[in-house]
Design an enzyme around this catalytic site. Structure first.
Site, PDB file in Angstrom:
ATOM      1  N   GLU A 122     -10.309  -4.262   0.792  1.00 26.92           N
ATOM      2  CA  GLU A 122      -9.697  -5.465   1.397  1.00 26.92           C
ATOM      3  C   GLU A 122     -10.750  -6.248   2.189  1.00 26.92           C
ATOM      4  OE1 GLU A 122      -6.514  -3.015   3.103  1.00 26.92           O
ATOM      5  OE2 GLU A 122      -5.072  -4.344   2.137  1.00 26.92           O
ATOM      6  N   GLU A 142      -4.095   3.513  -1.546  1.00 22.37           N
ATOM      7  CA  GLU A 142      -3.131   3.763  -0.473  1.00 22.37           C
ATOM      8  C   GLU A 142      -1.875   4.496  -0.926  1.00 22.37           C
ATOM      9  OE1 GLU A 142      -4.817   0.984  -0.880  1.00 22.37           O
ATOM     10  OE2 GLU A 142      -5.413   0.095   1.024  1.00 22.37           O
TER      11      GLU A 142
HETATM   12  N1  3HC Z   1     -10.195   7.929   7.244  1.00 21.85           N
HETATM   13  C1  3HC Z   1     -10.553   8.992   7.982  1.00 21.85           C
HETATM   14  N2  3HC Z   1     -11.294  10.010   7.516  1.00 21.85           N
HETATM   15  C2  3HC Z   1     -11.686   9.937   6.246  1.00 21.85           C
HETATM   16  C3  3HC Z   1     -11.350   8.864   5.403  1.00 21.85           C
HETATM   17  C4  3HC Z   1     -10.580   7.802   5.968  1.00 21.85           C
HETATM   18  N3  3HC Z   1     -10.235   6.729   5.249  1.00 21.85           N
HETATM   19  N4  3HC Z   1     -11.866   9.083   4.181  1.00 21.85           N
HETATM   20  C5  3HC Z   1     -12.506  10.254   4.256  1.00 21.85           C
HETATM   21  N5  3HC Z   1     -12.408  10.780   5.497  1.00 21.85           N
HETATM   22  C6  3HC Z   1     -13.005  12.018   6.007  1.00 21.85           C
HETATM   23  C7  3HC Z   1     -12.462  13.249   5.313  1.00 21.85           C
HETATM   24  O1  3HC Z   1     -11.290  13.703   5.941  1.00 21.85           O
HETATM   25  C8  3HC Z   1     -13.605  14.218   5.457  1.00 21.85           C
HETATM   26  O2  3HC Z   1     -13.560  14.736   6.762  1.00 21.85           O
HETATM   27  P1  3HC Z   1     -14.028  16.247   7.067  1.00 21.85           P
HETATM   28  O3  3HC Z   1     -15.453  16.321   6.629  1.00 21.85           O
HETATM   29  O4  3HC Z   1     -13.801  16.396   8.520  1.00 21.85           O
HETATM   30  O5  3HC Z   1     -13.129  17.134   6.231  1.00 21.85           O
HETATM   31  C9  3HC Z   1     -14.843  13.318   5.376  1.00 21.85           C
HETATM   32  O6  3HC Z   1     -14.376  11.994   5.662  1.00 21.85           O
HETATM   33  C10 3HC Z   1     -15.501  13.294   4.022  1.00 21.85           C
HETATM   34  O7  3HC Z   1     -14.502  13.035   3.036  1.00 21.85           O
HETATM   35  P2  3HC Z   1     -14.467  13.831   1.675  1.00 21.85           P
HETATM   36  O8  3HC Z   1     -14.653  15.279   1.914  1.00 21.85           O
HETATM   37  O9  3HC Z   1     -13.236  13.389   0.965  1.00 21.85           O
HETATM   38  O10 3HC Z   1     -15.777  13.277   0.959  1.00 21.85           O
HETATM   39  P3  3HC Z   1     -16.008  12.889  -0.549  1.00 21.85           P
HETATM   40  O11 3HC Z   1     -17.398  12.405  -0.623  1.00 21.85           O
HETATM   41  O12 3HC Z   1     -15.565  13.973  -1.461  1.00 21.85           O
HETATM   42  O13 3HC Z   1     -15.016  11.650  -0.843  1.00 21.85           O
HETATM   43  C11 3HC Z   1     -13.994   9.511  -0.469  1.00 21.85           C
HETATM   44  C12 3HC Z   1     -15.208  10.431  -0.187  1.00 21.85           C
HETATM   45  C13 3HC Z   1     -13.946   9.221  -1.973  1.00 21.85           C
HETATM   46  C14 3HC Z   1     -14.180   8.252   0.294  1.00 21.85           C
HETATM   47  C15 3HC Z   1     -12.701  10.239  -0.065  1.00 21.85           C
HETATM   48  O14 3HC Z   1     -12.857  10.756   1.232  1.00 21.85           O
HETATM   49  C16 3HC Z   1     -11.471   9.370  -0.053  1.00 21.85           C
HETATM   50  O15 3HC Z   1     -10.876   9.147  -1.099  1.00 21.85           O
HETATM   51  N6  3HC Z   1     -11.065   8.917   1.160  1.00 21.85           N
HETATM   52  C17 3HC Z   1      -9.816   8.230   1.338  1.00 21.85           C
HETATM   53  C18 3HC Z   1      -9.831   6.833   0.817  1.00 21.85           C
HETATM   54  C19 3HC Z   1      -8.522   6.156   1.115  1.00 21.85           C
HETATM   55  O16 3HC Z   1      -7.447   6.654   0.830  1.00 21.85           O
HETATM   56  N7  3HC Z   1      -8.608   4.952   1.692  1.00 21.85           N
HETATM   57  C20 3HC Z   1      -7.441   4.218   2.070  1.00 21.85           C
HETATM   58  C21 3HC Z   1      -7.135   4.453   3.507  1.00 21.85           C
HETATM   59  S1  3HC Z   1      -5.665   3.676   3.997  1.00 21.85           S
HETATM   60  C22 3HC Z   1      -6.090   2.066   4.227  1.00 21.85           C
HETATM   61  O17 3HC Z   1      -7.208   1.692   4.064  1.00 21.85           O
HETATM   62  C23 3HC Z   1      -4.965   1.196   4.663  1.00 21.85           C
HETATM   63  C24 3HC Z   1      -5.333  -0.257   4.651  1.00 21.85           C
HETATM   64  O18 3HC Z   1      -4.796  -0.859   3.504  1.00 21.85           O
HETATM   65  C25 3HC Z   1      -4.822  -0.974   5.888  1.00 21.85           C
END
Ligand code: 3HC
Length: 720
Positions: A122, A142
Site C-alpha cells: 500500500e 491480509e
Molecule cells: N509485523 C510484525 N512482525 C512481523 C511481520 C509484521 N508484518 N512480518 C514478519 N514479522 C516478524 C515475524 O514474526 C518474525 O519474528 P520472530 O523472528 O520474532 O519470530 C520475523 O519478523 C521474521 O519473520 P519470518 O520468520 O516470517 O521471516 P521470513 O523471512 O520467513 O518471511 C515475510 C518474511 C515473508 C515478510 C513473512 O514474515 C510474512 O509473510 N510476514 C507477514 C506479511 C503480512 O501479512 N503483511 C500484512 C500485515 S497486515 C497489514 O499490513 C495491514 C494493512 O493493510 C493496514
C-alpha cells in the site's frame, strides 16, 4: 544498506527507524526497522517527516523510498493488532501518510527488494513509481490474517492492475513475483543491478516529468457489466476455496466499492470492512496462527546458535506412496536423492508414481515441464546401499513394522558415514527402540511426513531420548527449506497428531453407534470448518490401517471401558474404505462417495445387539464430542511434555489434519469457547460415556483457576 557518498540533510529531525540522506538532488529515505521493516510505531511518522523535508528542500527534485536489510516493508506491525481497541487501527496513521506521499510535489520512487506485503505494498502504491529487484515479491496477504488491506490497498490496486487481478490478490492473499507485477503494470521497471544506485538514477530521469497519482488512475476500473461477472465468480471461488472465512468476502466487497464509488468513499467503505474484520474472532485466531507458525521453530533447549549439519545429499528408503512423496519433497528443494527399494520392479513402480504425480502438476500449471525434468534428474533409483556412504541424511519410509525397520536401521548404521542423520518416517513406532539397533542413537530422529508428502505442510519431528541437539536443529531448519512446518514432538504412541486423532475418530464412531447417520456426523464437522468429516477421512486413509494397529494393541485396552466396534466390523467385512470402494460410504469407480444404506442397517443391528440406546443427536453435540476429544487428549499430551506448547498442537492440527485455520487450532478454539465450559462439557461426557472421557488434569486445573492454554504457554516460556 550503505549509502556511500551521501550526506545527511542538515538539521533534519530523524527517528532511528527512518533515515534520510541526500544524493545530490535526490533524497533517499531508508526504512530501517528490523527484521522486516514493519510499519510499527515511529515508522509512518518518520516517513512523514522525511517527505515533508523533501518537499521543503529546494535542492531536492525527487525522492526514493527503500528498505534497509533483507526487505522493503512486510506490512503493518501485526504485533500491534492485538493491542488495538475499536477506536484505533493501523490505518489511522497510514492512510493520511499515503495521501501525503501521493500529493508530494516531488515525485516519489519506491525501490522494492524482498517483499512489499500488505501495508508495504500500500505504501509502494502511494508512490508515483515503483521499481523492483527481479527476485522481489509483492502482495496483499491480509486475508491470511483474517483482515483486508486497510490503507487504501483495495482502492489503489485495481487502479493499477485492473479489477480481476486486484480481486484475486486481495481475496486470495497470494503474492506475485516482481516479474509478473511488471507485466501487470504494478512495477514500472525491473532492476538487475544495485537497486539503490539505479533507483536514484531513475528518480533523476523522471524528476521533471509530470507524475500521476495512483488514486486518479481510473482507466483500469472496468465497466459495470464486466465487473459484475468478476465479482460473482470471485465470491463463488472464495465460497469454495476459503469456505467459512469472512475476510475474502470482505476484500471482494471492498474492491467492488472501488469500482462504484469515488476514491474517498471507497476508502471509507474499506475502513468499515477492515475494522469489522480486525475485531473478529477469525482475525484473532489467524494472528495466533501467524505467530504460532514462527513460535514452533523455537525450542528452549536447542538455541538458535546450535550448529547444524549441512544436508546436501539424501537417501530415502522405500519407494511406496510415502517414500516417493518424500523423495519429491527433497528434489523440489533442489537436494539430490537416492531412492532405494528392494528390486528394479519395485523401483519402476515407485518412479512411475512419481512421474505421474509430476505430470499432473504440470497439467494443473503448478510446475513447468522444465522444472519437473530437472527434479526428476535429481532422483536416482538404487536397489542397494552402496552409495549411502555419500549421503548426509537418510529417511526410512518402509512398511510400518518394527522388525523390518530395525533391520533397515542396522543396515544404515553399517552403510552411512558417521555424522549422517538417520531418520524414520514412522507414524506410530517407538523411535528409541529403532535408535537402539544402531551404534549411534544420537543420530536417529523421527521425521513424520503426512500424506501426500509432497503436498501436506506438516512435518512432525520426533525427538528420541538420545537425539542430539545438532540433529534436531538440522531437521527443524531443513523443514523450512523443504517448504514444511516442522514441529518438534515427543516419542509417545501416535506422537501428537495421531494420538489425538484416535479419540476424535473414536467419538465419530460412537455417534454413529448411538444412532447418528454417517453423513450427518461428517457434515457437522465439515460445517464446523474441517476439510473433511472424520468418517470420510477414515475411508480415504484406509480403515484397515487403524484396524490392524488396534488388533496389535488390543491387549492394552482396559476391560470394561467402552470401545467403538463398528469400524472393526466393517473391516471384517472387507470394507476398507476408498481402496475397496466400500467403507463408511460406497464409492463409484471415480471414488465419488454416496451414503450406503447397508452400513446404516448393519450399524443399527450391531448397536441393538450391544444394547446401545438410539437417539437423535444434535450437530452441536457432534462437534463437541469430536473436537473436545481432541482438546482433552491435547491437554494430556501437553502436561506429559510430548508437545512443547499448546500452540504447537494447534499448528499440527491446522497443517496436518485439515482443522480450520480461522478457528486457530483445537487448543485456541477451546480457549475461545472458554475452558470452564469445555471442562464442564467433558465432565458431562465422562458421566454419560465413562472413563474414556476422564478430564485431563491440566484442563481441570486451568478451568478451575480461570486460565487459558495461551496463558499456560506464556508460563512455560517464563519457566524456560
Ligand atoms: N509485523 C510484525 N512482525 C512481523 C511481520 C509484521 N508484518 N512480518 C514478519 N514479522 C516478524 C515475524 O514474526 C518474525 O519474528 P520472530 O523472528 O520474532 O519470530 C520475523 O519478523 C521474521 O519473520 P519470518 O520468520 O516470517 O521471516 P521470513 O523471512 O520467513 O518471511 C515475510 C518474511 C515473508 C515478510 C513473512 O514474515 C510474512 O509473510 N510476514 C507477514 C506479511 C503480512 O501479512 N503483511 C500484512 C500485515 S497486515 C497489514 O499490513 C495491514 C494493512 O493493510 C493496514
Amino acid at each position: 544498506m550503505v549509502v556511500s557518498g551521501n550526506k545527511e540533510i542538515d538539521g533534519l529531525p530523524m527517528t532511528n527507524l527512518v533515515r534520510i540522506t541526500k544524493d545530490n538532488d535526490v533524497a533517499v529515505i531508508t526504512i530501517d526497522n528490523p527484521p522486516v521493516n514493519a510499519l510499527g510505531p515511529g515508522v509512518p511518522e518518520g516517513i512523514w517527516k522525511a517527505i515533508d523535508e523533501t518537499n521543503g528542500d529546494p535542492a531536492i527534485k525527487a525522492a526514493v523510498v527503500i528498505g534497509s536489510g533483507r526487505t522493503f516493508v512486510a506490512g503493518a506491525d501485526i504485533k500491534e493488532f492485538g493491542k488495538m481497541t475499536s477506536g484505533a487501527s493501523p490505518r489511522r496513521s497510514l492512510l493520511p501518510l499515503l495521501l501525503q506521499i501521493e500529493n508530494s510535489g516531488k515525485p516519489v520512487v519506491m525501490a522494492i527488494h524482498g517483499n512489499a506485503f500488505g501495508g508495504g505494498l500500500e505504501l509502494a502504491m502511494a508512490g508515483h513509481y515503483r521499481i523492483a529487484s527481479p527476485t522481489a515479491q509483492v502482495g496483499q496477504p491480509e486475508v491470511k490474517l483474517g483482515i483486508i488491506p486497510g490503507a487504501g490497498g483495495t482502492q489503489r490496486l485495481p487502479r493499477l492492475v485492473g479489477v480481476a487481478k486486484a480481486v484475486e490478490m486481495c481475496a486470495e492473499g497470494k503474492p506475485v513475483s516482481a516479474l509478473e507485477a511488471a507485466t501487470l503494470g504494478l512495477i514500472d521497471r525491473l532492476i538487475e543491478g544495485d537497486l539503490l544506485t539505479e533507483a536514484v538514477a531513475f528518480a533523476r530521469e523522471i524528476a521533471d516529468k509530470p507524475a500521476r497519482k495512483t488514486r486518479e488512475r481510473t482507466e483500469n476500473l472496468g465497466t459495470a457489466a464486466e465487473n459484475a461477472v468478476i465479482f460473482a465468480s470471485a465470491r463463488d471461488v472464495a465460497g469454495k476455496k476459503q469456505r467459512g472465512m469472512k475476510a475474502p468476502l470482505a476484500a471482494i466487497d471492498a474492491v467492488e466499492a472501488a469500482t462504484k464509488l469515488s476514491f474517498e468513499q471507497g476508502c471509507e467503505a474499506e475502513a468499515k470492512l477492515f475494522t469489522e474484520c480486525l475485531f473478529s474472532d477469525q482475525s484473532k485466531a489467524l494472528i495466533h496462527v501467524f505467530f504460532g507458525e514462527r513460535e514452533v521453530a523455537k525450542i528452549p533447549d536447542v538455541p538458535k546458535e546450535t550448529p547444524v549439519i549441512p544436508v546436501n545429499r539424501v537417501a530415502v528408503v522405500g519407494s511406496g506412496t510415502m517414500g516417493g512423496g518424500i523423495a519429491m519433497v527433497f528434489a523440489n528443494a533442489g537436494i539430490p536423492v537416492l531412492l532405494k527399494d528392494v528390486d528394479a520392479a519395485a523401483l519402476e513402480l515407485g518412479m512411475g508414481k512419481i512421474r505421474k504425480n509430476y505430470a499432473s502438476s504440470v497439467q494443473r500449471g503448478r510446475f513447468t515441464q522444465e522444472f519437473v525434468d530437472e527434479r526428476l534428474r535429481l532422483i536416482t533409483p538404487v536397489n542397494n546401499y552402496d552409495a549411502f556412504s555419500g549421503v548426509d541424511m537418510v529417511v526410512e519410509a518402509i512398511f510400518e513394522g518394527m522388525a523390518l525397520k530395525k533391520s533397515v536401521f542396522a543396515e544404515l548404521d553399517r552403510s552411512c558415514r558417521q555424522g549422517a542423520i538417520l531418520a524414520s518416517n514412522t507414524s506410530t513406532l517407538n523411535i528409541d527402540e529403532i535408535a537402539g539397533t544402531t551404534s549411534r542413537p544420537e543420530a536417529v530422529i523421527g521425521t513424520h511426513f503426512f500424506s501426500p508428502a509432497n503436498v501436506m505442510r506438516l512435518l512432525e519431528i520426533v525427538r528420541g531420548k538420545k537425539s542430539s541437539k545438532e540433529v534436531i536443529a538440522t531437521c527443524m531448519q531443513l523443514s523450512k527449506k523443504l517448504g514444511k512446518i516442522g514441529v518438534l514432538v515427543g516419542n509417545c504412541r501416535g506422537f501428537v497428531g495421531n494420538r489425538m486423532f484416535g479419540p476424535y475418530r473414536r467419538e465419530a464412531q460412537f455417534l454413529v453407534e448411538e444412532g447418528a447417520d454417517v453423513e450427518t456426523v461428517d457434515q457437522a464437522l465439515v460445517e464446523f470448518g474441517n476439510a473433511m468429516g472424520p468418517l470420510a477421512t477414515g475411508d480415504l486413509a484406509g480403515l484397515d490401517v487403524g484396524w490392524r494397529i488396534r488388533k496389535e494393541y488390543r491387549h492394552l485396552e482396559k476391560p470394561g471401558v467402552r470401545q467403538p466396534f463398528a469400524e472393526d466390523r466393517l473391516c471384517e467385512l472387507g470394507r476398507y474404505g476408498q481402496k475397496t470402494l466400500k467403507g463408511w460410504y460406497r464409492y463409484d469407480e471415480n471414488r465419488r462417495a454416496s451414503a450406503d444404506p447397508e452400513v446404516t442397517a448393519l450399524v443399527r443391528q450391531w448397536s441393538a445387539d450391544a444394547g446401545i440406546p438410539q437417539r437423535q443427536i444434535s450437530a452441536a453435540e457432534m462437534v463437541d464430542r469430536c473436537v473436545f476429544a481432541l482438546v482433552n487428549e491435547g491437554a494430556r499430551i501437553l502436561e506429559e511434555g510430548y508437545a512443547l506448547r499448546a500452540v504447537d498442537i494447534d499448528i499440527i492440527y491446522l497443517n496436518g489434519y485439515g482443522f480450520p485455520a480461522y478457528r486457530g487450532g483445537p487448543m485456541w478454539y477451546a480457549d475461545a469457547v472458554g475452558l470452564q465450559k469445555v471442562y464442564q462439557r467433558i465432565c458431562e461426557f465422562n458421566q454419560q460415556h465413562g472413563e474414556l472421557w476422564a478430564p485431563a488434569p491440566l484442563l481441570q486445573r486451568l478451568a478451575e483457576t480461570g486460565k487459558t492454554f495461551v496463558e499456560f504457554d506464556k508460563e512455560q516460556v517464563v519457566a524456560a
